[in-house]
Design a protein around this motif. Sequence first.
Motif, PDB file in Angstrom:
ATOM      1  N   LEU A  18     -20.784  24.421 121.347  1.00 12.82           N
ATOM      2  CA  LEU A  18     -20.072  26.585 121.297  1.00 12.82           C
ATOM      3  C   LEU A  18     -20.959  26.406 122.840  1.00 12.82           C
ATOM      4  CD1 LEU A  18     -20.858  27.880 118.259  1.00 12.82           C
ATOM      5  CD2 LEU A  18     -18.921  27.821 119.669  1.00 12.82           C
ATOM      6  N   ALA A  19     -22.369  26.529 123.171  1.00  9.25           N
ATOM      7  CA  ALA A  19     -23.301  26.043 123.967  1.00  9.25           C
ATOM      8  C   ALA A  19     -22.832  25.900 125.328  1.00  9.25           C
ATOM      9  CB  ALA A  19     -24.007  25.636 124.210  1.00  9.25           C
ATOM     10  N   GLU A  20     -22.001  24.735 125.136  1.00  6.83           N
ATOM     11  CA  GLU A  20     -21.202  24.335 126.244  1.00  6.83           C
ATOM     12  C   GLU A  20     -19.607  24.804 126.793  1.00  6.83           C
ATOM     13  OE1 GLU A  20     -20.750  21.723 129.542  1.00  6.83           O
ATOM     14  OE2 GLU A  20     -22.329  22.485 128.327  1.00  6.83           O
ATOM     15  N   VAL A  21     -19.404  25.824 125.537  1.00  8.06           N
ATOM     16  CA  VAL A  21     -18.224  26.647 126.394  1.00  8.06           C
ATOM     17  C   VAL A  21     -18.606  28.004 126.356  1.00  8.06           C
ATOM     18  CG1 VAL A  21     -16.444  28.119 124.822  1.00  8.06           C
ATOM     19  CG2 VAL A  21     -16.892  25.797 124.264  1.00  8.06           C
ATOM     20  N   HIS A  22     -20.218  28.093 126.243  1.00  5.93           N
ATOM     21  CA  HIS A  22     -20.299  29.399 126.751  1.00  5.93           C
ATOM     22  C   HIS A  22     -20.938  29.435 128.125  1.00  5.93           C
ATOM     23  CE1 HIS A  22     -23.337  32.958 124.734  1.00  5.93           C
ATOM     24  NE2 HIS A  22     -22.700  32.979 125.541  1.00  5.93           N
ATOM     25  N   VAL A  23     -22.023  28.306 128.591  1.00  9.46           N
ATOM     26  CA  VAL A  23     -21.842  28.504 130.105  1.00  9.46           C
ATOM     27  C   VAL A  23     -21.062  27.933 131.209  1.00  9.46           C
ATOM     28  CG1 VAL A  23     -23.531  27.259 131.690  1.00  9.46           C
ATOM     29  CG2 VAL A  23     -24.595  27.466 129.710  1.00  9.46           C
ATOM     30  N   THR A  24     -19.566  27.306 130.475  1.00  6.89           N
ATOM     31  CA  THR A  24     -18.508  26.816 130.842  1.00  6.89           C
ATOM     32  C   THR A  24     -17.778  28.061 131.086  1.00  6.89           C
ATOM     33  OG1 THR A  24     -18.956  24.453 130.296  1.00  6.89           O
ATOM     34  CG2 THR A  24     -16.812  25.666 131.276  1.00  6.89           C
ATOM     35  N   ARG A  37     -28.203  29.592 138.920  1.00  5.22           N
ATOM     36  CA  ARG A  37     -29.194  29.227 137.535  1.00  5.22           C
ATOM     37  C   ARG A  37     -28.392  30.029 136.755  1.00  5.22           C
ATOM     38  NH1 ARG A  37     -32.109  34.295 136.420  1.00  5.22           N
ATOM     39  NH2 ARG A  37     -31.395  36.159 137.945  1.00  5.22           N
ATOM     40  N   PHE A  38     -27.759  30.499 136.227  1.00  4.06           N
ATOM     41  CA  PHE A  38     -27.244  30.819 135.021  1.00  4.06           C
ATOM     42  C   PHE A  38     -26.220  30.222 134.534  1.00  4.06           C
ATOM     43  CE2 PHE A  38     -28.157  35.509 137.364  1.00  4.06           C
ATOM     44  CZ  PHE A  38     -28.543  35.808 135.611  1.00  4.06           C
TER      45      PHE A  38
END
Length: 166
Positions: A18-24, A37-38
Amino acid sequence: MSGPARIDLPRPADAAALAEVHVTGWREAYGALLPPRFFDAEARTHRLRTWELITRWHPERLAQRVRIGRDAQGTAIGFALVGPTGDDPPVREREVQALYVLSPWYGTGTGAALLEPLIGSSPASLWVAERNPRARRFYEKMGFRADGARKTDPALEDLAEIRMLR
């Protein structure tokens, strides 16, 4: 991408995905609007901590507020998060706080499928980047309309957002 997304509740083991989906999802939606940086390692670490907390919420709270979309292999491809409005005074009781679907899944109905169990056809509000026409069109298809409210978010490099209601 193969077949429709499966929508269910996230588990603690899903936090990293979920963290990866969020940042991607942020990079795909806002890459031209926000500095790198985001989307860097620190952003991923922050999102991982956030999702570790969320996926450990009480099951009833989790069921009312979060859904994960998975592909046929069970890999996370999107999520929705809703909760109480942050508006003061509140214009709606519920707010779509986050909805991200990875770009290969755009146009597949996954976004709508993620929101359906959380808000159905109920009144809700959300804030969306003013310069994100794709997201704005999606929300319009879901029955949301801009109400004229606008703000800039200092935490997001003064990104301009508009409020949408239904």
